[in-house]
Scaffold this motif. Sequence first.
Motif, PDB file in Angstrom:
ATOM      1  N   VAL A  47      67.824  27.991  20.265  1.00 22.41           N
ATOM      2  CA  VAL A  47      68.598  28.595  19.184  1.00 22.41           C
ATOM      3  C   VAL A  47      70.076  28.650  19.553  1.00 22.41           C
ATOM      4  CG1 VAL A  47      68.980  30.714  17.875  1.00 22.41           C
ATOM      5  CG2 VAL A  47      66.653  29.922  18.301  1.00 22.41           C
ATOM      6  N   THR A  48      70.363  28.938  20.815  1.00 24.01           N
ATOM      7  CA  THR A  48      71.755  28.977  21.267  1.00 24.01           C
ATOM      8  C   THR A  48      72.410  27.606  21.142  1.00 24.01           C
ATOM      9  OG1 THR A  48      71.228  30.757  22.826  1.00 24.01           O
ATOM     10  CG2 THR A  48      73.279  29.541  23.194  1.00 24.01           C
ATOM     11  N   ALA A  49      71.674  26.557  21.533  1.00 20.79           N
ATOM     12  CA  ALA A  49      72.209  25.202  21.413  1.00 20.79           C
ATOM     13  C   ALA A  49      72.493  24.865  19.949  1.00 20.79           C
ATOM     14  CB  ALA A  49      71.223  24.202  22.009  1.00 20.79           C
ATOM     15  N   ALA A  50      71.581  25.238  19.046  1.00 24.44           N
ATOM     16  CA  ALA A  50      71.791  24.988  17.619  1.00 24.44           C
ATOM     17  C   ALA A  50      72.992  25.773  17.105  1.00 24.44           C
ATOM     18  CB  ALA A  50      70.537  25.356  16.837  1.00 24.44           C
ATOM     19  N   LEU A  82      73.713  18.090  29.626  1.00 28.44           N
ATOM     20  CA  LEU A  82      73.656  16.814  28.914  1.00 28.44           C
ATOM     21  C   LEU A  82      73.468  17.031  27.421  1.00 28.44           C
ATOM     22  CD1 LEU A  82      73.595  13.736  29.042  1.00 28.44           C
ATOM     23  CD2 LEU A  82      71.126  13.860  29.458  1.00 28.44           C
ATOM     24  N   VAL A  83      72.647  18.030  27.059  1.00 29.07           N
ATOM     25  CA  VAL A  83      72.440  18.342  25.647  1.00 29.07           C
ATOM     26  C   VAL A  83      73.747  18.792  25.003  1.00 29.07           C
ATOM     27  CG1 VAL A  83      71.322  19.950  24.046  1.00 29.07           C
ATOM     28  CG2 VAL A  83      69.989  18.857  25.843  1.00 29.07           C
ATOM     29  N   PHE A  84      74.456  19.692  25.662  1.00 29.19           N
ATOM     30  CA  PHE A  84      75.721  20.172  25.108  1.00 29.19           C
ATOM     31  C   PHE A  84      76.747  19.043  25.015  1.00 29.19           C
ATOM     32  CE2 PHE A  84      74.470  24.571  26.628  1.00 29.19           C
ATOM     33  CZ  PHE A  84      74.255  25.049  25.353  1.00 29.19           C
ATOM     34  N   LEU A  85      76.748  18.121  26.008  1.00 33.71           N
ATOM     35  CA  LEU A  85      77.666  16.984  25.963  1.00 33.71           C
ATOM     36  C   LEU A  85      77.320  16.073  24.784  1.00 33.71           C
ATOM     37  CD1 LEU A  85      79.962  15.337  27.223  1.00 33.71           C
ATOM     38  CD2 LEU A  85      78.253  14.215  28.670  1.00 33.71           C
ATOM     39  N   THR A  86      76.026  15.847  24.574  1.00 38.94           N
ATOM     40  CA  THR A  86      75.594  15.028  23.440  1.00 38.94           C
ATOM     41  C   THR A  86      75.952  15.692  22.113  1.00 38.94           C
ATOM     42  OG1 THR A  86      73.751  14.175  24.771  1.00 38.94           O
ATOM     43  CG2 THR A  86      73.629  13.854  22.385  1.00 38.94           C
ATOM     44  N   PHE A  87      75.715  17.016  22.046  1.00 39.01           N
ATOM     45  CA  PHE A  87      76.066  17.757  20.837  1.00 39.01           C
ATOM     46  C   PHE A  87      77.551  17.655  20.537  1.00 39.01           C
ATOM     47  CE2 PHE A  87      72.413  21.041  20.318  1.00 39.01           C
ATOM     48  CZ  PHE A  87      71.536  19.985  20.085  1.00 39.01           C
ATOM     49  N   SER A  88      78.382  17.582  21.573  1.00 36.45           N
ATOM     50  CA  SER A  88      79.829  17.558  21.357  1.00 36.45           C
ATOM     51  C   SER A  88      80.265  16.294  20.633  1.00 36.45           C
ATOM     52  CB  SER A  88      80.564  17.678  22.695  1.00 36.45           C
ATOM     53  OG  SER A  88      80.408  16.493  23.465  1.00 36.45           O
ATOM     54  N   LEU A  89      79.471  15.225  20.723  1.00 38.48           N
ATOM     55  CA  LEU A  89      79.828  13.993  20.031  1.00 38.48           C
ATOM     56  C   LEU A  89      79.707  14.144  18.515  1.00 38.48           C
ATOM     57  CD1 LEU A  89      78.032  11.365  22.302  1.00 38.48           C
ATOM     58  CD2 LEU A  89      80.449  12.008  22.329  1.00 38.48           C
ATOM     59  N   ILE A  90      78.809  15.019  18.063  1.00 45.03           N
ATOM     60  CA  ILE A  90      78.573  15.173  16.630  1.00 45.03           C
ATOM     61  C   ILE A  90      79.790  15.776  15.924  1.00 45.03           C
ATOM     62  CG2 ILE A  90      77.104  16.265  14.884  1.00 45.03           C
ATOM     63  CD1 ILE A  90      74.789  16.057  16.867  1.00 45.03           C
ATOM     64  N   ALA A 103      74.198  26.784  38.969  1.00 42.50           N
ATOM     65  CA  ALA A 103      74.968  26.129  37.921  1.00 42.50           C
ATOM     66  C   ALA A 103      74.117  25.929  36.681  1.00 42.50           C
ATOM     67  CB  ALA A 103      75.493  24.789  38.437  1.00 42.50           C
ATOM     68  N   LEU A 104      74.784  25.625  35.597  1.00 44.44           N
ATOM     69  CA  LEU A 104      74.099  25.332  34.350  1.00 44.44           C
ATOM     70  C   LEU A 104      73.175  24.141  34.560  1.00 44.44           C
ATOM     71  CD1 LEU A 104      73.996  25.991  31.253  1.00 44.44           C
ATOM     72  CD2 LEU A 104      75.651  24.148  30.961  1.00 44.44           C
ATOM     73  N   PRO A 105      71.914  24.209  34.100  1.00 49.04           N
ATOM     74  CA  PRO A 105      70.980  23.097  34.288  1.00 49.04           C
ATOM     75  C   PRO A 105      71.546  21.784  33.764  1.00 49.04           C
ATOM     76  CG  PRO A 105      69.858  25.022  33.395  1.00 49.04           C
ATOM     77  CD  PRO A 105      71.316  25.342  33.396  1.00 49.04           C
ATOM     78  N   GLY A 106      71.318  20.722  34.565  1.00 49.19           N
ATOM     79  CA  GLY A 106      71.864  19.429  34.176  1.00 49.19           C
ATOM     80  C   GLY A 106      71.360  18.959  32.831  1.00 49.19           C
ATOM     81  N   SER A 107      70.112  19.233  32.519  1.00 44.56           N
ATOM     82  CA  SER A 107      69.567  18.805  31.234  1.00 44.56           C
ATOM     83  C   SER A 107      70.265  19.498  30.079  1.00 44.56           C
ATOM     84  CB  SER A 107      68.061  19.083  31.181  1.00 44.56           C
ATOM     85  OG  SER A 107      67.804  20.471  31.392  1.00 44.56           O
TER      86      SER A 107
END
Length: 220
Positions: free
Chosen positions: A94-97, A9-17, A2-6
């Motif tokens: 870079v993908t997260a950004a 969490l980063v993608f979930l946090t990014f979704s708030l922005i 599965a996608l790493p939990g960390s």
Amino acid sequence: MALPGSLALVFLTFSLIPGWWHLRLLERTRPAGKTGGLNELLQVLAVGLATTGSAILVLILLPKGWPNDWLADPAALFKGGNAYAQANLRRVAVTAAAVLALACVIAILLYYVRSVGSQRGFKQLGDPWVYSLGNWPKDKVPYIAIELTDGRQIEGVLHTYSTDNGSSKPDIALKDCIRITPKDEDEPIRTLHDIVVVPGDQIVLVSLRILSSDSTRSSG
């Protein structure tokens, strides 16, 4: 794997922005509401997950191997999990950004779609007294006329005001060419006072004119 939990969490946090940004943009097209904190958080999260999820979907649907030099391979990331993320940290970052940037763009587009035909100019955040009395050009001055509960009217240039006096109306201080018009009279009387403070609980009506500083001096 599965996608790493960390990373999740980063993608979930990014979704708030993008969710928060979208709601702040919508405030330009609607009057102030009384949305509760939990309700607003759920709105931010819902919009954020929708925009971030759409951004991730766009990146997944990109042609295989493009752009191979700077984005992470979604299939390899899901399959390799933490091992792939640690081995390709730069690409993952870079993908997260890229996901965050694309989600914000989607949030802006969603705002424009929802705001078609809506009026502009509503300010939901902040106090209406601040927006009304606190904005004027640098070369101008706010000239205030205050009607009191006893029928008198006091005029002068705004000196300062306070909204933390426990009242719904601010205490307002006037300066420069202060005039008082008695009840049932038309002609104002020029006073010798330099500053007058009007308590908020004595205010019935406040009107504002934006004048040049020269005009207020010459009228005194």
